[in-house]
Design a protein around this motif. Structure first.
Motif, short mmCIF file in Angstrom:
data_model
loop_
_atom_site.label_atom_id
_atom_site.label_comp_id
_atom_site.label_asym_id
_atom_site.label_seq_id
_atom_site.Cartn_x
_atom_site.Cartn_y
_atom_site.Cartn_z
N ASP A 1 12.96 46.72 60.55
CA ASP A 1 11.82 46.73 59.49
C ASP A 1 11.53 45.64 58.92
OD1 ASP A 1 13.80 46.84 57.64
OD2 ASP A 1 13.37 48.57 56.53
N ARG A 2 12.12 44.43 59.32
CA ARG A 2 11.91 43.26 58.77
C ARG A 2 10.46 42.76 58.77
NH1 ARG A 2 14.56 38.37 57.57
NH2 ARG A 2 16.57 39.65 56.83
N LYS A 3 9.97 43.07 60.12
CA LYS A 3 8.30 42.88 60.55
C LYS A 3 8.05 41.20 60.55
CE LYS A 3 6.66 47.23 58.71
NZ LYS A 3 6.97 47.51 59.95
N ASP A 4 9.13 40.57 61.10
CA ASP A 4 8.94 39.05 61.06
C ASP A 4 8.72 38.42 62.59
OD1 ASP A 4 11.45 39.21 61.96
OD2 ASP A 4 12.33 37.86 60.67
N GLY A 5 8.72 39.52 63.50
CA GLY A 5 8.43 39.06 64.89
C GLY A 5 9.63 39.00 65.66
N VAL A 6 10.97 39.33 64.89
CA VAL A 6 12.17 39.52 65.60
C VAL A 6 12.48 40.84 65.53
CG1 VAL A 6 14.68 38.70 65.51
CG2 VAL A 6 13.04 37.29 64.89
N PHE A 7 13.22 41.36 66.77
CA PHE A 7 13.60 42.66 66.84
C PHE A 7 11.98 43.43 66.90
CE2 PHE A 7 17.31 41.54 64.93
CZ PHE A 7 18.24 41.56 66.25
N ASP A 8 11.18 42.97 67.44
CA ASP A 8 9.95 43.65 67.67
C ASP A 8 9.44 43.83 69.13
OD1 ASP A 8 6.97 44.02 68.10
OD2 ASP A 8 6.58 42.89 66.10
N LYS A 9 9.41 45.00 69.33
CA LYS A 9 9.11 45.47 70.86
C LYS A 9 8.11 44.77 71.50
CE LYS A 9 10.99 50.29 71.37
NZ LYS A 9 10.53 51.73 71.77
N ASP A 10 6.91 44.49 70.92
CA ASP A 10 6.10 44.00 71.52
C ASP A 10 6.24 42.30 71.59
OD1 ASP A 10 4.64 46.28 71.35
OD2 ASP A 10 3.65 45.86 69.57
N ILE A 11 7.16 41.86 71.20
CA ILE A 11 7.40 40.32 71.35
C ILE A 11 8.66 40.11 72.15
CG2 ILE A 11 8.09 38.13 70.21
CD1 ILE A 11 6.45 39.14 67.81
N GLY B 1 12.26 44.18 74.98
CA GLY B 1 11.62 45.59 74.69
C GLY B 1 12.46 46.00 73.47
N ASN B 2 13.37 45.42 72.83
CA ASN B 2 14.12 46.03 71.80
C ASN B 2 13.60 45.87 70.23
OD1 ASN B 2 16.84 46.87 70.69
ND2 ASN B 2 17.16 44.70 69.96
N ASP B 3 13.78 46.89 69.74
CA ASP B 3 13.77 46.72 68.12
C ASP B 3 15.02 47.28 67.38
OD1 ASP B 3 13.51 49.58 68.94
OD2 ASP B 3 11.54 49.68 67.87
N PHE B 4 16.08 47.42 67.93
CA PHE B 4 17.17 47.86 67.27
C PHE B 4 17.89 46.60 66.76
CE2 PHE B 4 18.01 51.40 70.66
CZ PHE B 4 17.24 52.29 69.67
N SER B 5 18.14 46.42 65.32
CA SER B 5 18.80 45.39 65.08
C SER B 5 19.99 45.67 64.46
CB SER B 5 18.12 44.69 63.73
OG SER B 5 17.88 45.74 62.71
N LEU C 1 18.81 54.47 73.25
CA LEU C 1 17.59 54.56 73.70
C LEU C 1 17.07 56.02 73.98
CD1 LEU C 1 17.25 51.46 76.06
CD2 LEU C 1 16.28 51.73 73.82
N GLN C 2 18.29 56.93 74.34
CA GLN C 2 18.17 58.24 74.59
C GLN C 2 18.45 59.21 73.36
OE1 GLN C 2 19.85 59.43 78.43
NE2 GLN C 2 19.93 57.31 78.86
#
Length: 401
Positions: A209-219, A223-227, A382-383
């Motif tokens: 939930d940092r929202k700095d472009g790291v662990f962002d699925k769109d970047i 395709g990972n957003d798990f930190s 992921l599941q």
């Protein structure tokens, strides 16, 4: 007879390992390859190596006997297989691979070529793992039924700098590497002591939930957003292993980034950042001093100028009282070490295996048991934590657990 070796990727760790391989009496000449020619040239000059080659392909067609791969963590599988098929012994940084198929192909290549493969897992030589392995062998734990291994390394403590160093302008795409695809510093420290392997897993991933472009699925290229992620593994001996891979955590990872716990029917062993204890049914024994490493070089050494200050401890930590320093070559005395004293043992075990034609401790089959559990754990996350089976490739030929 000494053999020649080529190091692929001489960035932060690769250069240090090139130096150690060159110091080892079992290695004759060390060559280097890097995508940045100036980095290769600098390594040759700094460590007085035999020379550099223009490409990985040039290295494979040369007459070097072995290669050591220190490239980006998701590239190892195909490069290892290619090197083995080209007739080279292979040392590979972690992880072994990023898919079950890549692991299977490496094992097939090792079996078919008869060449040495070793994964350079530092936690196998972690002081806690060395200690626990000795206590298990002596029967001091009784039956071990529960273990924990954590790799607790916050992104703010050097990882941003490291990814920018290796990833260039598009570094955020790679900095989102899934935590459970880099499991060996946690899994390997447990299974490097306990003679067992994982057979199933349920894992929960924590979305960033940092929202700095790291662990962002769109970047993320993954395709990972798990930190952060936590996995519970069932072992083949009926025991349980829990693993934590954390990249957003308020914890001093520069003090101790891998930590372990072993619980048996007769005794237990636990670690925190600065404290390690042995416990039996009567008392608690502080054994912290047995795991204290001695610095092998200054954190201000010029060779570490391109390493973030928060990461430098991993490059300088030397041997601890539980390590068997007498087995190491005299040439390593006073040489740089790192990852709690593991680097010297990693190099020595690979050289010994190649020289003697024997299996190294973390051979392809052991490396699979250290690596594949994390790959399956990520799929479980992921599941939504589904319990999934983990394939076992068996014991290395001529060995058994």
């Amino acid at each position: 007879m000494a053999f020649s070796l080529g190091v692929v990727g001489v960035g932060q760790f690769g250069g240090q390992f090139a130096h150690l391989f060159d110091l080892h009496p079992g290695v004759s000449d060390v060559y280097v390859v890097d995508e940045l020619p100036e980095r290769a040239a600098e390594a040759v000059d700094r460590h007085r190596l035999a020379g550099s080659m223009a490409s990985f392909e040039d290295l494979l067609t040369s007459d070097v006997d072995a290669v050591a791969i220190f490239t980006q963590r998701w590239t190892h599988g195909p490069l290892v297989e290619q090197a083995l098929r080209a007739g080279k012994h292979v040392y590979s940084a972690v992880p072994m691979a990023v898919s079950e198929e890549e692991i299977a192909r490496i094992i097939d290549a090792v079996r078919e070529t008869g060449l040495v493969y070793m994964m350079g897992e530092t936690s196998y030589y972690n002081p806690a793992t060395v200690y626990a392995r000795k206590q298990i062998a002596a029967g001091k734990f009784g039956r071990i039924f529960y273990t924990e291994g954590d790799y607790v390394h916050d992104m703010d403590l050097g990882f941003y700098d490291a990814y920018q160093y290796s990833g260039g302008e598009r570094w955020k795409e790679t900095a989102s590497y899934p935590p459970m695809l880099y499991p060996t510093h946690a899994v390997g420290g447990v299974l490097g002591a306990v003679p067992a392997h994982a057979v199933s897993v349920s894992c929960v991933g924590v979305r960033d939930d940092r929202k700095d472009g790291v662990f962002d699925k769109d970047i993320s290229m993954f395709g990972n957003d798990f930190s952060n992620a936590t996995a519970l593994f069932e072992l083949n001996d009926g025991g349980v292993m829990r693993t934590n891979e954390m990249r957003r955590v308020g914890y001093p990872s520069h003090i101790r980034e891998s930590r372990f716990r072993f619980f048996g029917t007769e005794a237990s062993f636990e670690q925190l950042a600065k404290v390690s204890v042995w416990q039996d049914k009567e008392n608690v024994h502080d054994i912290s001093e047995q795991f204290e490493t001695r610095p092998s070089m200054s954190v201000d050494d010029p060779s570490l100028a391109n390493v973030a200050p928060e990461l430098r401890d991993a490059f300088v930590s030397g041997l601890s009282p539980v390590h068997d320093a007498e087995r190491l070559p005299e040439e390593f005395r006073g040489a740089p070490n790192g990852h709690e004293g593991s680097h010297h043992f990693l190099v020595d075990d690979f050289v010994t295996a190649v020289d003697s034609g024997t299996l190294p401790p973390v051979n392809a089959w052991v490396a699979a048991r250290f690596t594949l559990p994390g790959i399956v754990a990520h799929q479980s996350a992921l599941q939504n934590g589904a319990r999934l089976p983990i394939r076992d490739f068996g014991d290395a030929p001529g060995t058994s657990t």
